[in-house]
Design a protein around this motif. Structure first.
Motif, short mmCIF file in Angstrom:
data_model
loop_
_atom_site.label_atom_id
_atom_site.label_comp_id
_atom_site.label_asym_id
_atom_site.label_seq_id
_atom_site.Cartn_x
_atom_site.Cartn_y
_atom_site.Cartn_z
N PRO A 102 -5.50 34.21 -16.21
CA PRO A 102 -6.85 33.64 -16.08
C PRO A 102 -6.87 32.17 -16.51
N CYS A 103 -7.88 31.47 -16.04
CA CYS A 103 -8.08 30.08 -16.42
C CYS A 103 -9.53 29.91 -16.87
N ARG A 104 -9.70 29.21 -17.97
CA ARG A 104 -11.04 28.87 -18.46
C ARG A 104 -11.15 27.36 -18.45
N ALA A 105 -12.24 26.85 -17.87
CA ALA A 105 -12.40 25.40 -17.76
C ALA A 105 -13.87 25.01 -17.93
N LEU A 106 -14.06 23.82 -18.49
CA LEU A 106 -15.38 23.23 -18.62
C LEU A 106 -15.54 22.19 -17.52
N PHE A 107 -16.56 22.34 -16.72
CA PHE A 107 -16.88 21.40 -15.64
C PHE A 107 -18.15 20.66 -16.04
N TRP A 108 -18.29 19.43 -15.57
CA TRP A 108 -19.57 18.77 -15.68
C TRP A 108 -19.72 17.77 -14.55
N VAL A 109 -20.99 17.59 -14.16
CA VAL A 109 -21.33 16.64 -13.12
C VAL A 109 -22.37 15.67 -13.66
N SER A 110 -22.37 14.48 -13.06
CA SER A 110 -23.34 13.47 -13.43
C SER A 110 -23.68 12.67 -12.18
N PRO A 111 -24.97 12.56 -11.87
CA PRO A 111 -26.10 13.22 -12.48
C PRO A 111 -26.17 14.69 -12.09
N THR A 112 -27.11 15.41 -12.67
CA THR A 112 -27.24 16.85 -12.42
C THR A 112 -27.53 17.15 -10.95
N GLY A 113 -28.39 16.36 -10.34
CA GLY A 113 -28.73 16.60 -8.94
C GLY A 113 -29.27 18.00 -8.74
N LYS A 114 -28.82 18.64 -7.67
CA LYS A 114 -29.32 19.97 -7.30
C LYS A 114 -28.34 21.09 -7.65
N LEU A 115 -27.28 20.77 -8.43
CA LEU A 115 -26.22 21.76 -8.65
C LEU A 115 -26.69 22.97 -9.45
N ILE A 134 -26.45 27.14 2.25
CA ILE A 134 -27.29 26.84 1.09
C ILE A 134 -26.70 25.69 0.28
N SER A 135 -25.37 25.67 0.16
CA SER A 135 -24.70 24.59 -0.58
C SER A 135 -24.98 23.24 0.06
N ALA A 136 -24.91 23.17 1.37
CA ALA A 136 -25.18 21.90 2.07
C ALA A 136 -26.59 21.40 1.80
N ALA A 137 -27.53 22.32 1.67
CA ALA A 137 -28.91 21.94 1.37
C ALA A 137 -29.07 21.46 -0.08
N HIS A 138 -28.03 21.68 -0.89
CA HIS A 138 -28.03 21.26 -2.30
C HIS A 138 -26.99 20.18 -2.58
N ASP A 139 -26.62 19.42 -1.55
CA ASP A 139 -25.69 18.29 -1.69
C ASP A 139 -24.27 18.69 -2.09
N VAL A 140 -23.79 19.83 -1.60
CA VAL A 140 -22.40 20.24 -1.74
C VAL A 140 -21.92 20.61 -0.34
#
Length: 149
Positions: A102-115, A134-140
């Motif tokens: 398994p892998c455990r990771a901390l992710f973060w984005v800036s700015p928060t946007g719609k994620l 749905i992702s495309a509608a949320h900028d992914v």
């Protein structure tokens, strides 16, 4: 959305005890405000997020345990415990747990946007075609499957 709230989000739980199941992976929000959204993932062997682009957000990964194979701007690389991955907005990237642990990771984005809103909507969804829409509608924006090769 408000300013960053002071405090501690304890290990093993999400902010306000929230957990999302996104295609079998546990996501735990750790901090949420207008400028930053941080979340932890727990990826079992074989788990992945296909190559995609955040056109309006920079994204980072701090691998805490295990390792991830990353496709970053068309190039394969590996991140291990303690490594920080920097993914500027507009750069295609995806992560894959190709190891046997398994892998455990901390992710973060800036700015928060719609994620954050996206993760709330994707919780428990299984229809990949709908997830991509749905992702495309949320900028992914997910790239075609051959981008993952």
């Amino acid at each position: 959305m408000k300013d960053l709230e002071k405090g501690i989000t304890r290990n093993g739980i999400g902010y306000k005890e929230t957990t999302w199941n996104i295609l079998g992976q546990a996501y735990y929000p750790k901090a949420v405000c207008e400028t930053t959204f941080a979340f932890e993932t727990n990826s079992n062997p074989g788990d992945h997020v296909p190559v995609h682009v955040h056109p309006t957000q920079d994204e980072f990964i701090l691998v805490q345990e295990g390792e991830l194979d990353l496709k970053l701007d068309g190039v394969w690389t590996k991140a291990r415990a303690g490594d920080i991955v920097r993914m500027p907005m507009g750069i295609p990237h995806g992560y894959f747990n190709k190891s046997d642990k398994p892998c455990r990771a901390l992710f973060w984005v800036s700015p928060t946007g719609k994620l954050k809103d996206l993760f709330e909507e994707l919780d428990e969804m299984t229809d990949v075609e709908q997830i991509v829409k749905i992702s495309a509608a949320h900028d992914v924006d997910f790239l075609p499957p051959e981008a993952n090769e």
